[in-house]
Motif scaffolding. Structure first.
Motif, PDB file in Angstrom:
ATOM      1  N   ARG A 260      32.809  28.050  -2.257  1.00 21.65           N
ATOM      2  CA  ARG A 260      32.169  28.098  -3.565  1.00 21.65           C
ATOM      3  C   ARG A 260      31.496  26.762  -3.862  1.00 21.65           C
ATOM      4  NH1 ARG A 260      36.972  29.990  -7.519  1.00 21.65           N
ATOM      5  NH2 ARG A 260      37.598  27.907  -6.841  1.00 21.65           N
ATOM      6  N   PRO A 261      30.417  26.754  -4.630  1.00 23.47           N
ATOM      7  CA  PRO A 261      29.761  25.480  -4.963  1.00 23.47           C
ATOM      8  C   PRO A 261      30.718  24.550  -5.710  1.00 23.47           C
ATOM      9  CG  PRO A 261      28.354  27.347  -5.541  1.00 23.47           C
ATOM     10  CD  PRO A 261      29.693  27.918  -5.178  1.00 23.47           C
ATOM     11  N   VAL A 262      30.679  23.275  -5.347  1.00 27.84           N
ATOM     12  CA  VAL A 262      31.523  22.287  -6.007  1.00 27.84           C
ATOM     13  C   VAL A 262      30.736  21.475  -7.033  1.00 27.84           C
ATOM     14  CG1 VAL A 262      33.127  22.088  -4.087  1.00 27.84           C
ATOM     15  CG2 VAL A 262      31.093  20.620  -4.143  1.00 27.84           C
ATOM     16  N   HIS A 263      29.454  21.707  -7.106  1.00 23.32           N
ATOM     17  CA  HIS A 263      28.612  20.944  -8.036  1.00 23.32           C
ATOM     18  C   HIS A 263      29.124  21.116  -9.472  1.00 23.32           C
ATOM     19  CE1 HIS A 263      25.090  19.816 -10.455  1.00 23.32           C
ATOM     20  NE2 HIS A 263      24.760  19.063  -9.419  1.00 23.32           N
ATOM     21  N   GLY A 264      29.318  20.000 -10.145  1.00 19.20           N
ATOM     22  CA  GLY A 264      29.760  20.037 -11.536  1.00 19.20           C
ATOM     23  C   GLY A 264      31.255  19.984 -11.732  1.00 19.20           C
ATOM     24  N   LEU A 265      32.031  20.095 -10.654  1.00 18.66           N
ATOM     25  CA  LEU A 265      33.480  19.971 -10.823  1.00 18.66           C
ATOM     26  C   LEU A 265      33.831  18.561 -11.297  1.00 18.66           C
ATOM     27  CD1 LEU A 265      35.011  21.827  -7.725  1.00 18.66           C
ATOM     28  CD2 LEU A 265      34.976  22.589 -10.100  1.00 18.66           C
ATOM     29  N   ARG A 266      34.804  18.470 -12.179  1.00 17.29           N
ATOM     30  CA  ARG A 266      35.220  17.185 -12.754  1.00 17.29           C
ATOM     31  C   ARG A 266      36.447  16.673 -12.009  1.00 17.29           C
ATOM     32  NH1 ARG A 266      36.484  19.407 -18.465  1.00 17.29           N
ATOM     33  NH2 ARG A 266      37.430  20.911 -17.021  1.00 17.29           N
ATOM     34  N   VAL A 267      36.318  15.485 -11.427  1.00 19.05           N
ATOM     35  CA  VAL A 267      37.376  14.886 -10.621  1.00 19.05           C
ATOM     36  C   VAL A 267      37.954  13.689 -11.365  1.00 19.05           C
ATOM     37  CG1 VAL A 267      37.950  13.791  -8.423  1.00 19.05           C
ATOM     38  CG2 VAL A 267      36.206  15.606  -8.508  1.00 19.05           C
ATOM     39  N   GLY A 268      39.248  13.685 -11.595  1.00 24.92           N
ATOM     40  CA  GLY A 268      39.927  12.554 -12.212  1.00 24.92           C
ATOM     41  C   GLY A 268      40.494  11.636 -11.142  1.00 24.92           C
ATOM     42  N   PHE A 269      39.965  10.438 -11.034  1.00 20.46           N
ATOM     43  CA  PHE A 269      40.373   9.472 -10.001  1.00 20.46           C
ATOM     44  C   PHE A 269      41.495   8.607 -10.577  1.00 20.46           C
ATOM     45  CE2 PHE A 269      38.425   6.188  -6.799  1.00 20.46           C
ATOM     46  CZ  PHE A 269      39.589   6.247  -6.053  1.00 20.46           C
ATOM     47  N   VAL A 270      42.695   8.741 -10.031  1.00 22.43           N
ATOM     48  CA  VAL A 270      43.868   7.998 -10.511  1.00 22.43           C
ATOM     49  C   VAL A 270      43.921   6.669  -9.747  1.00 22.43           C
ATOM     50  CG1 VAL A 270      46.309   8.144 -11.103  1.00 22.43           C
ATOM     51  CG2 VAL A 270      44.993  10.252 -10.768  1.00 22.43           C
ATOM     52  N   GLN A 271      43.113   5.728 -10.169  1.00 23.33           N
ATOM     53  CA  GLN A 271      42.987   4.473  -9.430  1.00 23.33           C
ATOM     54  C   GLN A 271      44.183   3.544  -9.621  1.00 23.33           C
ATOM     55  OE1 GLN A 271      38.897   3.621 -10.996  1.00 23.33           O
ATOM     56  NE2 GLN A 271      38.423   3.253  -8.847  1.00 23.33           N
ATOM     57  N   HIS A 272      44.844   3.631 -10.768  1.00 21.13           N
ATOM     58  CA  HIS A 272      45.935   2.682 -10.997  1.00 21.13           C
ATOM     59  C   HIS A 272      47.105   2.900 -10.046  1.00 21.13           C
ATOM     60  CE1 HIS A 272      48.765   5.408 -13.192  1.00 21.13           C
ATOM     61  NE2 HIS A 272      47.663   5.994 -13.640  1.00 21.13           N
ATOM     62  N   PHE A 273      47.234   4.105  -9.462  1.00 25.39           N
ATOM     63  CA  PHE A 273      48.292   4.315  -8.482  1.00 25.39           C
ATOM     64  C   PHE A 273      48.198   3.296  -7.341  1.00 25.39           C
ATOM     65  CE2 PHE A 273      49.354   9.149  -9.056  1.00 25.39           C
ATOM     66  CZ  PHE A 273      49.979   8.859 -10.254  1.00 25.39           C
ATOM     67  N   HIS A 274      46.971   3.124  -6.792  1.00 27.46           N
ATOM     68  CA  HIS A 274      46.824   2.267  -5.614  1.00 27.46           C
ATOM     69  C   HIS A 274      46.243   0.891  -5.927  1.00 27.46           C
ATOM     70  CE1 HIS A 274      42.716   3.956  -5.867  1.00 27.46           C
ATOM     71  NE2 HIS A 274      42.325   2.888  -5.197  1.00 27.46           N
ATOM     72  N   MET A 275      45.772   0.692  -7.154  1.00 22.23           N
ATOM     73  CA  MET A 275      45.209  -0.607  -7.523  1.00 22.23           C
ATOM     74  C   MET A 275      46.207  -1.475  -8.290  1.00 22.23           C
ATOM     75  SD  MET A 275      42.058  -0.668  -6.363  1.00 22.23           S
ATOM     76  CE  MET A 275      41.187  -1.901  -7.338  1.00 22.23           C
ATOM     77  N   VAL A 276      47.091  -0.848  -9.086  1.00 20.52           N
ATOM     78  CA  VAL A 276      47.990  -1.582  -9.978  1.00 20.52           C
ATOM     79  C   VAL A 276      49.462  -1.299  -9.655  1.00 20.52           C
ATOM     80  CG1 VAL A 276      48.666  -1.961 -12.372  1.00 20.52           C
ATOM     81  CG2 VAL A 276      46.251  -1.555 -11.806  1.00 20.52           C
ATOM     82  N   ASP A 277      49.824  -0.016  -9.644  1.00 22.81           N
ATOM     83  CA  ASP A 277      51.238   0.341  -9.510  1.00 22.81           C
ATOM     84  C   ASP A 277      51.812  -0.097  -8.159  1.00 22.81           C
ATOM     85  OD1 ASP A 277      50.683   1.515 -11.901  1.00 22.81           O
ATOM     86  OD2 ASP A 277      50.935   3.583 -11.225  1.00 22.81           O
ATOM     87  N   LEU A 278      51.131   0.263  -7.086  1.00 16.97           N
ATOM     88  CA  LEU A 278      51.522  -0.115  -5.728  1.00 16.97           C
ATOM     89  C   LEU A 278      50.249  -0.490  -4.972  1.00 16.97           C
ATOM     90  CD1 LEU A 278      54.126   2.652  -4.735  1.00 16.97           C
ATOM     91  CD2 LEU A 278      54.619   0.235  -5.160  1.00 16.97           C
ATOM     92  N   PRO A 279      49.800  -1.725  -5.076  1.00 13.93           N
ATOM     93  CA  PRO A 279      48.520  -2.096  -4.448  1.00 13.93           C
ATOM     94  C   PRO A 279      48.488  -1.726  -2.965  1.00 13.93           C
ATOM     95  CG  PRO A 279      49.262  -3.837  -5.900  1.00 13.93           C
ATOM     96  CD  PRO A 279      50.389  -2.847  -5.831  1.00 13.93           C
ATOM     97  N   ALA A 280      47.463  -0.957  -2.607  1.00 18.27           N
ATOM     98  CA  ALA A 280      47.358  -0.414  -1.255  1.00 18.27           C
ATOM     99  C   ALA A 280      46.744  -1.426  -0.296  1.00 18.27           C
ATOM    100  CB  ALA A 280      46.516   0.862  -1.277  1.00 18.27           C
ATOM    101  N   GLU A 281      46.933  -1.163   0.977  1.00 15.65           N
ATOM    102  CA  GLU A 281      46.231  -1.924   2.003  1.00 15.65           C
ATOM    103  C   GLU A 281      44.723  -1.784   1.777  1.00 15.65           C
ATOM    104  OE1 GLU A 281      47.196  -3.875   4.723  1.00 15.65           O
ATOM    105  OE2 GLU A 281      49.110  -3.875   3.648  1.00 15.65           O
TER     106      GLU A 281
END
Length: 469
Positions: A260-281
């Motif tokens: 199915r077309p994915v155009h227009g789907l809204r994606v929530g990027f949970v950046q604080h998981f890997h940027m703040v909570d547990l900084p990733a490699e």
């Protein structure tokens, strides 16, 4: 039947194998024979199987071939081999949970998930390595050695569905069953570069699966491709009135929704998981940013969102999981503590020290966290976040294992029960898989798989295999 090049058969997807068998272009016997030969060559290095049942698999393949020749297909997985994690019952085979505690315990009947796979035509190859009782770790003090990562056998393959992840990535079988209580389908998927889905809590029956935590346990499909994952989920999903956690909800049509077309789907990027909570490699962070940019190029809208912290999710998961696990293992831990491996014993014993108040407070806070995640999901169609914060470390370095295993963002979706899928996001400079995770609305696995397929199609990660094999 045209069987194709022997060297290509181990990399056939489940969907392609099923289509070729249905069209009488591929012999199930030839496919199973090729896998048996590959298993004999590679499994001594990988330790994927606890109990390989090659004779029964060949017998089932001959029956499947006879049925296909007569035009009688059992279902969409007719003739396709599958591996089963050894906490899941297969009639006539031991269910050891990779532990001396259950050594020699033979299952009287198939688990419901195995029944469904057989009903769809799948052929069981045998029982696969796991962390002890799905909680220990890659342990060397158990009756069987731990599975290893086919991308580099000096590294661990993730757990606890370790044999499932390793075997799929190594081309020993195209699909497998895993279980997921704190990330145990998605950790091997992340470490081995395959696709692992933890469905919505209650979508797949757990009857016939040895429990770890009654309110956190899930059974999920593990495959090399998103299409195969959707195909497998269509077979596994469905209400089981004899599983108290099973949900009576509409399900299915997962494969049909992939393109199915994915155009227009809204994606929530949970950046604080890997940027703040547990900084990733840094390589993990770069891979996640690349996934986000790719989804934008595919026409999706990516926005940053905030969920409760990983520390809090992990604390709630720990209290509930270890309290419930203690209730399951209390008698054995009191009577036979020396028969557990050190890693599992240490984790299971912790549950004895939580109070009823601890459990009640965790259960209350769990409901609040579910509401907080639901509020975010009302604004987006799907969540994008890290799975593992690091590539897999060496299997023989206990300090590295203890440090990196908790560095993950999978437990939030065991706490909340939302569907979550982990898959490859790229490769590290050392040639080890990096990972990404997609999570979605309750019982909307179709959208999770749809977005995962869009990433897979754009990136080509489904074409990457371990070079050492």
């Amino acid at each position: 039947m045209r069987d194709g090049a022997l060297s290509e058969l181990p990399w056939l997807t489940a969907a392609d194998a099923a289509r070729a068998i249905a069209a009488r272009e591929l012999s199930p016997v030839a496919l199973v024979t090729a896998l048996i030969e590959r298993i004999a060559r590679l499994d001594p290095k990988l330790n994927v199987f606890l109990r390989f049942d090659g004779a029964a698999a060949l017998q089932a393949a001959r029956q499947a071939e006879s049925e296909a020749m007569a035009g009688r297909l059992r279902g969409p997985l007719h003739g396709v081999p599958v591996g089963i994690k050894d906490i899941i019952d297969v009639a006539g085979l031991p269910t050891t949970c990779h532990s001396k505690i259950l050594d020699g315990s033979v299952a009287a009947a198939d688990a419901v998930c195995v029944q469904k796979l057989r009903g769809a035509g799948a052929i069981v190859l045998g029982k696969l390595a796991t962390h002890e009782f799905a909680i220990g770790g890659p342990s060397f003090d158990l009756p069987w050695p731990p599975a290893r990562n086919p991308w580099n056998t000096d590294h661990h393959p993730g757990g606890s569905s370790s044999g499932s992840g390793s075997g799929i990535a190594a081309g020993l079988f195209p699909m497998a069953l895993g279980s997921d209580t704190g990330g145990s389908v998605r950790n091997p998927a992340s470490c081995c570069g395959i696709v692992g889905l933890k469905p919505t809590y209650g979508l797949v029956s757990r009857r016939g699966v040895f429990p770890l935590s009654f309110t956190l346990d899930h059974v999920g499909p593990m495959t090399r491709t998103v299409t195969d994952n959707a195909l497998m989920l269509e077979t596994l999903a469905g209400h089981d009135p004899h599983d108290p956690g099973s949900a009576a909800v509409p399900y299915g049509h997962y494969a049909a929704a992939l393109d199915r077309p994915v155009h227009g789907l809204r994606v929530g990027f949970v950046q604080h998981f890997h940027m703040v909570d547990l900084p990733a490699e840094p390589e993990v962070t770069a891979a996640l940013e690349h996934v986000a940019r790719t989804l934008q190029l595919e026409g999706m809208e990516v926005r940053e969102v905030k969920l409760p912290s990983l520390d809090e999710f992990r604390a709630i998961n720990r209290v509930i999981l270890q309290s419930e696990a203690w209730a399951i293992h209390e008698k054995w831990l009191q009577q036979r503590p020396g028969d557990y491996g050190q890693l599992a014993r240490r984790q299971l014993m912790t549950g004895a020290f939580f109070t009823a108040g601890d459990y009640a407070h965790a259960a209350r806070r769990r409901l609040e966290m579910i509401a907080e995640v639901e509020a975010v999901l009302r604004e987006v169609d799907i969540l994008l976040c890290a799975s593992s914060m690091d590539p897999a470390c060496r299997i023989d370095r206990p300090a590295d294992l203890e440090r990196t295993y908790p560095r993950q963002a999978r437990t939030p979706f065991n706490v909340t029960g939302h569907p979550a899928l982990a898959m490859m996001a790229g490769l590290s400079a050392d040639g080890l898989p990096l990972s990404v995770q997609f999570a979605g609305h309750y019982f909307d696995e179709a959208t999770v798989l749809q977005v995962a397929r869009a990433w897979e199609r754009a990136s080509g990660v489904d074409g990457k295999h371990p070079p050492i094999l």
